[in-house]
Scaffold this active site. Structure first.
Site, mmCIF file in Angstrom:
data_model
loop_
_atom_site.group_PDB
_atom_site.id
_atom_site.type_symbol
_atom_site.label_atom_id
_atom_site.label_comp_id
_atom_site.label_asym_id
_atom_site.label_seq_id
_atom_site.Cartn_x
_atom_site.Cartn_y
_atom_site.Cartn_z
ATOM 1 N N LYS A 1 11.869 -56.130 -48.745
ATOM 2 C CA LYS A 1 13.242 -56.502 -48.801
ATOM 3 C C LYS A 1 13.314 -57.478 -50.054
ATOM 4 C CE LYS A 1 13.129 -55.692 -44.066
ATOM 5 N NZ LYS A 1 14.383 -54.659 -43.948
ATOM 6 N N TRP B 1 13.894 -57.860 -34.019
ATOM 7 C CA TRP B 1 12.597 -57.807 -34.597
ATOM 8 C C TRP B 1 11.864 -58.948 -33.696
ATOM 9 C CZ3 TRP B 1 11.812 -53.802 -36.434
ATOM 10 C CH2 TRP B 1 12.689 -52.879 -37.539
ATOM 11 N N ASP C 1 7.730 -64.664 -38.587
ATOM 12 C CA ASP C 1 8.192 -63.670 -39.367
ATOM 13 C C ASP C 1 9.323 -63.866 -40.557
ATOM 14 O OD1 ASP C 1 9.218 -61.098 -40.310
ATOM 15 O OD2 ASP C 1 9.430 -60.225 -38.435
#
Ligand code: PMP
Length: 349
Positions: free
Chosen positions: A185, A99, A161
Site C-alpha cells: 500500500k 483485518w 498491523d
C-alpha cells in the site's frame, strides 16, 4: 491519471523513474537487479540502507530488530500468535474491521483470545495475563484509524498491523512489541512484509512453528533465511530515500491530513448524497470510505470520476460504495481534483 487504488497502490513517480532508468544495469554491475544473487555485496548494501533509512524515518530504537519477510498480511495473522502467544497462552485483540477480525480469527487456533473494540482506551482491561494486545492501526476497508497509539496497560506490549498506513505517522515505540506491515500500500510492490520487533520478544515461538514463520529466523539471519524478495526490497529502499528527501514521516502525516480533509469537507457538506459512517475521531487519513444512496448513483459517480481521470475508486467488494485511497505518493492535486469532481457531481444530481 490519478490512481486511488487501495493496494497494490501508487508509488512515487520519481521512484518508478529510477527503477526504469537502472533496470538493465544495476550500479554498473552489467546486469539487472532482477538477475542478481541476494548474497552479493551490492544487494546486502541495499538491505542495510533500507534498514538504516527506516531507523531514521521512524526513530526505531536499537533494541528493535528489522525483518523483511514474505507471505503478506495474512501470514502475519498466524505468525503473531505462533511466535508470541506461548508466554501466557492468552492475548487481547481489538476487533474493529475486516483485518483485525481476520487476525483474531486466526489467533483463536493457537490459544485463548479476548476481544475489545475501538474506543478511547481499548486495552483498559489488559493485564499481565495478556502476552500481547493486538490492533490494526488503519482499517483499509472501512476507512477507520486510531487517532493515537492505544496504551498497552498490563499487557506485555502492542502488536500493530500498519499495512495501510506504515510510514505515514510516527510510532510510539514505548508501547510496542511488534509493528508489521504488508508493503503493497504505502511502501513497495506486493511480496514484501516488514516487521519491527523488540529483540527480547524473539525466541518465544511454539516449538511447532515452521522455520520460515519464526521471527528469529529473519531477525538473526539478516532477513535472508532463504532467498528474499530482492526487487521489492530495492523499491522499498528507493521509497525510503524519497521519503527522507521529502522531509520524513511527520511531513507525510501533515500531507495525509490535508489530502483527506479536502474530501471529508465535501462529505460533511453533502451528507445526504455522500453517506459516511465513521465517527469523526476515527476518520482514516489514508482511505476515505463512503457510499451513495443507491447502486445507480454509485455507478454514475464512478463513470464521471473516470471521465475526469480519477480511477480505482470502487469500494472493497465486501462493502461496495466508494473508497478513495491516498497514500504517501498521492500529490495533493489528486485529492483536490477528486474533491472538485465530487462537489460538481453533488450540484448536478
Ligand atoms: N492488513 C491490512 C490493514 C490490509 O489492508 C490488508 C490487505 N492488504 C491485509 C492486512 C492483508 O494483506 P495480504 O493481502 O497481504 O494478506
Amino acid at each position: 491519471m490519478w490512481n486511488f487504488s487501495a493496494g497494490p497502490a501508487q508509488l512515487p513517480k520519481t521512484v518508478l523513474e529510477q527503477v526504469h532508468a537502472r533496470l538493465f544495469n544495476f550500479q554498473g554491475c552489467g546486469c539487472s537487479i532482477l538477475e542478481m544473487g541476494h548474497r552479493t555485496d551490492e544487494i546486502r548494501a541495499v538491505f542495510a540502507t533500507l534498514e538504516e533509512n527506516l531507523r531514521t524515518l521512524l526513530q526505531i530504537p536499537r533494541h528493535f530488530d528489522l525483518m523483511f519477510m514474505q507471505g503478506g498480511g495474512r501470514m502475519q495473522f498466524a505468525m503473531v500468535p505462533m511466535n508470541f502467544l506461548q508466554e501466557t497462552g492468552c492475548a487481547i485483540y481489538c476487533v474493529d474491521g475486516t483485518w483485525s477480525k481476520g487476525a483474531q480469527e486466526r489467533a483463536l487456533r493457537y490459544g485463548q483470545i479476548q476481544t475489545c473494540s475501538m474506543g478511547a482506551d481499548p486495552f483498559a482491561r489488559a493485564t499481565a495475563e495478556h502476552a500481547y494486545a493486538y490492533y490494526c492501526d488503519n482499517e483499509t476497508i472501512h476507512g477507520k484509524r486510531f487517532a493515537c497509539t492505544p496504551r498497552k496497560h498490563g499487557a506485555r506490549g502492542l502488536v500493530t498491523d500498519m499495512s495501510s498506513n506504515f510510514l505515514s505517522r510516527p510510532i510510539d515505540w514505548e508501547e510496542m512489541g511488534l509493528v508489521w506491515a504488508a508493503a503493497q500500500k504505502n511502501f513497495a510492490p506486493a511480496g514484501l512484509t516488514v516487521g519491527i520487533v523488540r529483540r527480547d520478544w524473539l525466541n518465544m515461538a511454539y516449538s511447532y512453528t515452521p522455520t520460515m514463520m519464526n521471527y528469529a529466523s529473519y531477525a538473526y539471519g539478516h532477513s535472508m533465511p532463504n532467498t528474499p524478495p530482492v526487487f521489492q526490497v530495492y523499491v522499498a529502499k528507493l521509497v525510503t530515500d524519497w521519503l527522507l528527501a521529502e522531509g520524513g514521516v511527520e511531513r507525510m502525516d501533515r500531507r495525509a491530513k490535508a489530502r483527506s480533509q479536502l474530501l471529508y469537507d465535501v462529505l460533511d457538506q453533502y451528507p445526504d448524497l455522500y453517506v459516511h459512517e465513521v465517527p469523526r475521531a476515527f476518520r482514516s487519513r489514508m482511505n476515505v470510505v463512503f457510499h451513495l444512496p443507491n447502486e445507480e448513483l454509485t455507478q454514475e459517480f464512478l463513470s464521471v470520476a473516470r471521465q475526469n481521470d480519477l480511477y480505482y475508486l470502487e469500494g472493497h467488494r465486501s462493502v461496495g460504495g466508494i473508497r478513495a485511497s491516498m497514500y504517501n505518493a498521492m500529490p495533493i492535486e489528486g485529492a483536490r481534483r477528486l474533491a472538485f469532481v465530487m462537489k460538481e457531481f453533488a450540484k448536478k444530481v
